[in-house]
Scaffold this active site. Sequence first.
Site, PDB file in Angstrom:
ATOM      1  N   GLU A 459       0.812  -1.217   0.000  1.00 41.87           N
ATOM      2  CA  GLU A 459       0.000   0.000   0.000  1.00 41.87           C
ATOM      3  C   GLU A 459       0.850   1.274   0.000  1.00 41.87           C
ATOM      4  OE1 GLU A 459      -2.834  -0.287   3.202  1.00 41.87           O
ATOM      5  OE2 GLU A 459      -1.392  -1.132   4.590  1.00 41.87           O
ATOM      6  N   ASP A 483      -4.811   2.996   0.270  1.00 42.02           N
ATOM      7  CA  ASP A 483      -3.598   3.719   0.646  1.00 42.02           C
ATOM      8  C   ASP A 483      -2.626   3.840  -0.517  1.00 42.02           C
ATOM      9  OD1 ASP A 483      -3.852   4.630   3.314  1.00 42.02           O
ATOM     10  OD2 ASP A 483      -3.829   2.554   3.980  1.00 42.02           O
ATOM     11  N   CYS A 530      -7.481  -5.893  -1.609  1.00 41.45           N
ATOM     12  CA  CYS A 530      -8.457  -5.783  -0.517  1.00 41.45           C
ATOM     13  C   CYS A 530      -8.893  -4.342  -0.279  1.00 41.45           C
ATOM     14  CB  CYS A 530      -7.918  -6.408   0.766  1.00 41.45           C
ATOM     15  SG  CYS A 530      -6.487  -5.549   1.422  1.00 41.45           S
TER      16      CYS A 530
HETATM   17  C1  PEP Z   1      -6.168  -0.182   1.883  1.00 43.03           C
HETATM   18  O1  PEP Z   1      -5.397   0.725   2.215  1.00 43.03           O
HETATM   19  O2  PEP Z   1      -6.550  -0.349   0.705  1.00 43.03           O
HETATM   20  C2  PEP Z   1      -6.684  -1.121   2.885  1.00 43.03           C
HETATM   21  C3  PEP Z   1      -7.376  -2.177   2.534  1.00 43.03           C
HETATM   22  O3  PEP Z   1      -6.457  -0.828   4.189  1.00 43.03           O
HETATM   23  P1  PEP Z   1      -7.273   0.310   4.975  1.00 43.03           P
HETATM   24  O4  PEP Z   1      -8.394   0.773   4.074  1.00 43.03           O
HETATM   25  O5  PEP Z   1      -7.778  -0.278   6.224  1.00 43.03           O
HETATM   26  O6  PEP Z   1      -6.243   1.358   5.186  1.00 43.03           O
HETATM   27 MG    MG Z   2      -4.516   0.649   4.151  1.00 47.18          MG
END
Ligand code: PEP
Ligand code: MG
Length: 593
Positions: A459, A483, A530
């Site tokens: 990320e 991110d 994700c």
């Molecule tokens: C992301 O950054 O895409 C991620 C799945 O983590 P979060 O949204 O919890 O930062």
């Molecule tokens: Mg993230």
Amino acid sequence: MTFSVHGLAVSRGIAIGRAVLVASSRADVAHYFVEASKIEEEITRARVARNAVFEEITRVQQDLPKDAPHELAALLDVHLMLLQDEQLILGVKHWIVERHYNAEWALTTQYEIIARQFDDMEDEYLRERKADLEQVVERILRSMKGAASPVQSAAQAVKPGTHRKQSQQDLLLDDTMDVPLVLVAHDISPADMLQFKKSLFAGFATDVGGRTSHTAIVARSMDIPAVVGARSASQLIKQDDWVIIDGDAGVLIVDPSPIILAEYGFKQRQGELNRERLNRLKHTPAVTIDGQRVDLLANIEMPDDTVGAVKAGAVGVGLFRSEFLFMGRSGKLPDEEEQYQAYRKAIDGMHGLPMTIRTVDIGSDKPLDKLAGKAQDGHLNPALGLRAIRWSLADPPMFLTQLRAILRAAAHGQVNLLVPMLAHASEIRQTLSMIDHARAMLDNSGTPYGAVRLGAMIEIPAAALTLKLFLKYFDFLSIGTNDLIQYTLAIDRADESVAHLYDPCHPAVLRLIADTIAECNAQGKGVSVCGEMAGDVGMTRLLLGLGLRSFSMHPSQILAVKQQILRADAGKLKKWADEVLASEDPAALIQAS
Ligand code: PEP
Ligand code: MG
């Protein structure tokens, strides 16, 4: 008069209801309906709390030393006066009797109304009395806390949107508690949003926030229409206004005319029909026309969310955001046993399907609690600060506690341990040595634990550009597009003022994603996405064409993505994906396809 407010669409569908305005600081106040037979009891509860505060202030006033500043006595007078204010007292009673709101909800609703009147006052002295009113209300709320209503738990079982099936005509005529409610706030923290998961709101709107802010993500996980980044919505909308939340277009329509209401009522029913159609795909395996099998996994925030994941046909959990177990607890972190029980519950909830637990991702727009959030505000760039794995490595006892709990839970199912925000080789090595250390501690105490597959989140662009290093140490990678986009484009994902520049289709972002998928596929390592991109039906074909075969998203998005997969020919999409990658304007090609 009808007017509209534009924001960002974060959760699909149409909600039509009366506005409930909630100040950020009061978002965690209980909201529930009281039964008709308990109304008197609830009014008494409000009165008792008010009287208790009145007595308390009177006592303080009597005990004031003779040389106490005159201003202090005057202030206490103002508080006593506000406690006897008819508008406050009658208003609270009105909301309890007419709407069956619980006492806390009635009080904060009436507070919002009076506070606005203070805001509009010309006289500066009077305008400043709003702060006194706020203090008085906080005191009453604290007093009520000590005498929680016995009907609370039963009433909280009311599900969001329960009343959405009413006809629009009914909605206009029926002015009782059966009216659907939509929540309007300046901002709501992700932890407070989680509280609302159990609540009765049919839709949400906030002034601030980006499409992938964590507040928006939790709102989306509630599967009810939501709009964020609607700038001044909480100023323009008044308590009890009729509001349409169009979660598809990112628009709020306030005080709609009957014609507009009828049109949106129609759209709402179309959406329901569409959902019913999608539901028929629940048991259909996600396989493309040319026979490519795709894993559709769930993102969850709490162990109970596995119920929704299984129901939606998820073949596992691809992201358990474990930080939600740590948030909103006034800094008192869950101990090893509490975490172990939570992870175990999540594992058991998936009945043998894989469970990916991400180690805590605290920080940035996910503060531990409100105080910690304030403290973080002192840092100029919290998203670039002590967050996620950096936070974990800065507090070894906390991190080891979590790792032991995850390893112990892994004895009960297939567990993947996922680490967020890694960028440096040194961080990778430290993390792995912490995992070894946690295992050694369990060995020493003779505590059983299980094997885990180790994964890293991609990320940060630096990680996506050093994939070989990551694949040397990890069994699988998971691309956190939320991110990755934020850090590649230098756009704060939670800031609505730059939301137009937050572009998932930017060639640089697509290049990093494409390379990560290709490298993992070439090395035979698992890879999934994700971030929110995985649940965006507009991106499904591109990700398939890039070779992705594992998507993790909120359960409510699984069936719509599955529909796209069933219609896709992955072989043909590969060639097209190469064209998209080479294009100057990938978004145009994606939209045109
Ligand atoms: C992301 O950054 O895409 C991620 C799945 O983590 P979060 O949204 O919890 O930062
Ligand atoms: Mg993230």
